[in-house]
Write a protein that holds these residues in place. Sequence first.
Motif, PDB file in Angstrom:
ATOM      1  N   TYR A  53       0.919  -1.297   0.033  1.00 48.26           N
ATOM      2  CA  TYR A  53       0.060  -0.029  -0.052  1.00 48.26           C
ATOM      3  C   TYR A  53       0.941   1.173  -0.038  1.00 48.26           C
ATOM      4  O   TYR A  53       1.841   1.301   0.675  1.00 48.26           O
ATOM      5  N   GLU A  54       0.543   2.238  -0.872  1.00 52.40           N
ATOM      6  CA  GLU A  54       1.383   3.490  -1.101  1.00 52.40           C
ATOM      7  C   GLU A  54       0.767   4.231   0.046  1.00 52.40           C
ATOM      8  O   GLU A  54      -0.325   4.973  -0.283  1.00 52.40           O
ATOM      9  N   THR A  55       1.482   4.781   0.977  1.00 54.11           N
ATOM     10  CA  THR A  55       1.195   5.777   2.043  1.00 54.11           C
ATOM     11  C   THR A  55       2.226   6.870   2.241  1.00 54.11           C
ATOM     12  O   THR A  55       3.037   6.844   1.394  1.00 54.11           O
ATOM     13  N   CYS A  56       2.093   7.490   3.472  1.00 54.24           N
ATOM     14  CA  CYS A  56       2.853   8.570   3.547  1.00 54.24           C
ATOM     15  C   CYS A  56       4.170   7.956   4.284  1.00 54.24           C
ATOM     16  O   CYS A  56       4.286   7.146   4.668  1.00 54.24           O
ATOM     17  N   SER A  57       5.375   8.834   4.063  1.00 54.13           N
ATOM     18  CA  SER A  57       6.526   8.518   5.001  1.00 54.13           C
ATOM     19  C   SER A  57       6.180   8.878   6.278  1.00 54.13           C
ATOM     20  O   SER A  57       5.422   9.455   6.911  1.00 54.13           O
ATOM     21  N   GLY A  58       7.476   8.133   6.672  1.00 52.34           N
ATOM     22  CA  GLY A  58       7.217   8.342   8.306  1.00 52.34           C
ATOM     23  C   GLY A  58       7.172   6.947   9.257  1.00 52.34           C
ATOM     24  O   GLY A  58       7.218   6.020   8.559  1.00 52.34           O
ATOM     25  N   GLU A  59       7.257   7.078  10.548  1.00 54.34           N
ATOM     26  CA  GLU A  59       7.323   5.965  11.370  1.00 54.34           C
ATOM     27  C   GLU A  59       5.931   5.218  11.583  1.00 54.34           C
ATOM     28  O   GLU A  59       4.961   5.837  11.451  1.00 54.34           O
ATOM     29  N   LEU A  60       5.979   3.957  11.734  1.00 53.36           N
ATOM     30  CA  LEU A  60       4.949   3.026  12.093  1.00 53.36           C
ATOM     31  C   LEU A  60       5.095   2.986  13.552  1.00 53.36           C
ATOM     32  O   LEU A  60       5.733   2.681  14.378  1.00 53.36           O
ATOM     33  N   ASP A  61       3.517   3.412  14.319  1.00 57.07           N
ATOM     34  CA  ASP A  61       3.534   3.476  15.756  1.00 57.07           C
ATOM     35  C   ASP A  61       2.986   2.384  16.346  1.00 57.07           C
ATOM     36  O   ASP A  61       3.546   1.999  17.414  1.00 57.07           O
ATOM     37  N   MET A  62       2.175   1.825  15.679  1.00 54.69           N
ATOM     38  CA  MET A  62       1.332   0.719  16.531  1.00 54.69           C
ATOM     39  C   MET A  62       0.439  -0.019  15.583  1.00 54.69           C
ATOM     40  O   MET A  62       0.012   0.530  14.489  1.00 54.69           O
ATOM     41  N   ALA A  63       0.171  -1.314  15.870  1.00 57.21           N
ATOM     42  CA  ALA A  63      -0.913  -1.902  15.008  1.00 57.21           C
ATOM     43  C   ALA A  63      -1.765  -2.795  15.980  1.00 57.21           C
ATOM     44  O   ALA A  63      -1.268  -3.301  17.145  1.00 57.21           O
ATOM     45  N   ILE A  64      -3.069  -2.754  16.088  1.00 53.08           N
ATOM     46  CA  ILE A  64      -3.972  -3.425  16.733  1.00 53.08           C
ATOM     47  C   ILE A  64      -5.060  -3.987  15.791  1.00 53.08           C
ATOM     48  O   ILE A  64      -5.240  -3.385  14.688  1.00 53.08           O
ATOM     49  N   TYR A  65      -5.890  -5.041  16.433  1.00 52.45           N
ATOM     50  CA  TYR A  65      -6.766  -5.768  15.782  1.00 52.45           C
ATOM     51  C   TYR A  65      -8.088  -5.306  16.624  1.00 52.45           C
ATOM     52  O   TYR A  65      -8.096  -5.723  17.865  1.00 52.45           O
ATOM     53  N   HIS A  66      -9.083  -4.823  16.332  1.00 51.91           N
ATOM     54  CA  HIS A  66     -10.489  -4.134  17.106  1.00 51.91           C
ATOM     55  C   HIS A  66     -11.766  -4.268  16.069  1.00 51.91           C
ATOM     56  O   HIS A  66     -11.684  -3.882  15.119  1.00 51.91           O
ATOM     57  N   ASN A  67     -12.676  -4.962  16.564  1.00 50.63           N
ATOM     58  CA  ASN A  67     -13.967  -5.057  15.914  1.00 50.63           C
ATOM     59  C   ASN A  67     -13.851  -5.357  14.451  1.00 50.63           C
ATOM     60  O   ASN A  67     -14.382  -4.805  13.774  1.00 50.63           O
TER      61      ASN A  67
END
Length: 334
Positions: free
Chosen positions: A176-190
């Motif tokens: 997926y083409e997104t913006c530059s920068g850090e990845l902070d966190m990932a969760i699965y919810h709902n």
Amino acid sequence: MSGGASDLPQDLLSLVADELGLIDLLSFRAVCRNWRSASTWSTAAVESMHGYPWLLIYGEDSPICILQSRGNMGITYKLRFEELDGAICMASIEGWLLLFNKGSMFFFCPFSRTRIDLPNYHLSELPESYVATFSSAPTRHDCIVAVATKNNAKSSSKLEVRLLFRGYKEWLEYEYETCSGELDMAIYHNGVFHIFHDSSKLLTFISVDGEVTWKVYLLLTVSKSTESKCDESWLADKKPVKYITWKMEKVLLSFINRMKNNFGSDSSSITWSISTCGTKFGVQNDPTQCGVIYKEKKVFPPLDPQEGCDSRTCNLKAVWIQPRYFQVSPHQTW
């Protein structure tokens, strides 16, 4: 009564074990074979019902860990987990850790020593920027593991996401083409995967039969010292994630002071660096919401720097983990 403690009736030992907290249960199981057998189905329900995570601190290349409970900040426990030697904890959810070690990825419950190996990941080392999560306990048939990576967090805009469904032997790959920068966190919810990106954007995606639908949302307010809020319009009838930022300084400084006592005068010139992975945990009395602790890195300068002394850095890792004890068959596989 003749005989020793190991000769106590199994029924009596089981009743005792069922009332024990997590640390006491681990000690109980270490007494002898008879006591271990009597506690086979014990689950340390005291901590399981409480729900708040504890802090597990481990080194980069050592199986020795320090466990500190939230309710008793002045009490620490020294434990040994060979599985954490050289490993990186990528995610922590409801008592399960997702660990990575030189291309091998596996689930691990430290307290029951349960390990579930996953099919080999495609990389022998993790890139500069990554986040990971999983949808449910790895013993459930609907568990999905998600790992998002960026090769260069500062300039790259390409996000690579790999999904592994329970029972699959190969990872599914997406870009997926997104913006530059850090990845902070990932969760699965709902039923949705959420990736917090550079503290300003929330990328969500749903995977149905291998097809992924992406959506990006701007966070309305972002603050790592207070609760963060996001645009709730996209959530429809679903309740939003409850964002919780935990202040680690008090816990970590308490730990460092203990380490200073262990090192003696040699600790005065040590710079302590402690990094954590992101954590999701259930909110007590509200199963529709969850608590989120962002992954972060804390650096503490020397407590008593001495002029002319060479400073050295002690790099540690830490993970917030809910105190759960899972009994799983030794033959459990992915």
